[in-house]
Design a protein around this motif. Structure first.
Motif, PDB file in Angstrom:
ATOM      1  N   VAL A  48       0.840  -1.206   0.000  1.00 36.32           N
ATOM      2  CA  VAL A  48       0.000   0.000   0.000  1.00 36.32           C
ATOM      3  C   VAL A  48       0.875   1.257   0.000  1.00 36.32           C
ATOM      4  N   ALA A  49       1.883   1.292   0.867  1.00 41.76           N
ATOM      5  CA  ALA A  49       2.780   2.458   0.919  1.00 41.76           C
ATOM      6  C   ALA A  49       3.453   2.663  -0.434  1.00 41.76           C
ATOM      7  N   ALA A  53       4.261  10.007  -7.031  1.00 40.18           N
ATOM      8  CA  ALA A  53       5.453  10.313  -7.829  1.00 40.18           C
ATOM      9  C   ALA A  53       5.084  10.568  -9.287  1.00 40.18           C
ATOM     10  N   VAL A  54       4.211   9.729  -9.828  1.00 41.35           N
ATOM     11  CA  VAL A  54       3.789   9.900 -11.223  1.00 41.35           C
ATOM     12  C   VAL A  54       3.020  11.204 -11.389  1.00 41.35           C
ATOM     13  N   PRO A  89       9.645  14.090  -7.344  1.00 44.08           N
ATOM     14  CA  PRO A  89       9.070  12.830  -7.811  1.00 44.08           C
ATOM     15  C   PRO A  89      10.023  11.647  -7.661  1.00 44.08           C
ATOM     16  N   TRP A  90      11.322  11.867  -7.862  1.00 40.97           N
ATOM     17  CA  TRP A  90      12.271  10.769  -7.722  1.00 40.97           C
ATOM     18  C   TRP A  90      12.350  10.273  -6.285  1.00 40.97           C
ATOM     19  N   ALA A 103      11.587   6.546  -5.451  1.00 39.09           N
ATOM     20  CA  ALA A 103      12.617   5.691  -4.844  1.00 39.09           C
ATOM     21  C   ALA A 103      12.082   4.965  -3.615  1.00 39.09           C
ATOM     22  N   PHE A 104      11.375   5.675  -2.736  1.00 36.74           N
ATOM     23  CA  PHE A 104      10.855   5.016  -1.538  1.00 36.74           C
ATOM     24  C   PHE A 104       9.669   4.114  -1.870  1.00 36.74           C
ATOM     25  N   GLY A 105       8.885   4.476  -2.883  1.00 38.26           N
ATOM     26  CA  GLY A 105       7.801   3.596  -3.318  1.00 38.26           C
ATOM     27  C   GLY A 105       8.342   2.277  -3.855  1.00 38.26           C
ATOM     28  N   LEU A 106       9.362   2.360  -4.692  1.00 38.38           N
ATOM     29  CA  LEU A 106       9.969   1.138  -5.234  1.00 38.38           C
ATOM     30  C   LEU A 106      10.684   0.346  -4.141  1.00 38.38           C
ATOM     31  N   ALA A 107      11.320   1.037  -3.201  1.00 36.56           N
ATOM     32  CA  ALA A 107      11.955   0.331  -2.081  1.00 36.56           C
ATOM     33  C   ALA A 107      10.912  -0.442  -1.279  1.00 36.56           C
TER      34      ALA A 107
END
Length: 142
Positions: A87-88, A96-97, A113-114, A118-122
């Protein structure tokens, strides 16, 4: 094909206290961003994605998911942790998008946005790592 330089024997795995501190950054980020959303912003600076829901909703989604990650880590609840990380990650990547679509231009504006991305992908990669880990990560499993 062989690499021109030999790899060393070092395995880049942080010792436990430092690894825990780094992992604490993943849930801390959505909580802090959620607090920022709850504090409100000028409607003129919001992106179309942010305007899709009230700022309180974005804030609480981030705070609850980050808090649930902390609870999942602390209580060692695998599925709670995986769900909250997902969810996060989804909320952070969505933001970001949206932010990127409206702020990235020939003058720059890509830093914000980066950071969200970055934290979304992490978050998503951590969730995926917990999903594929053999034995579910219980004590005594490999």
């Amino acid at each position: 094909m062989r690499w021109p330089i030999r790899r060393g024997g070092w395995v880049p795995l942080l010792p436990l206290p430092w690894r825990m501190a780094v992992m604490a950054l993943i849930p801390t980020t959505p909580v802090l961003l959620g607090v920022d959303y709850l504090m409100g912003e000028s409607g003129s600076t919001l992106t179309q994605v942010e305007k899709a829901m009230p700022l309180d909703v974005w804030g609480w989604l981030l705070i609850v998911s980050g808090s649930a990650i902390f609870v999942g880590f602390g209580m060692r609840w695998r599925l709670v942790t995986i769900g909250a990380l997902h969810v996060a990650g989804a909320v952070l990547i969505t933001l970001a998008v949206g932010i990127g679509a409206e702020t990235i231009d020939w003058q720059g504006g890509f830093r914000g946005p980066w950071l969200y991305l970055a934290f979304g992908l992490a978050s998503w990669m951590t969730a995926f790592g917990y999903v594929v880990r053999k034995g579910g990560g219980t004590r005594g499993s490999k």
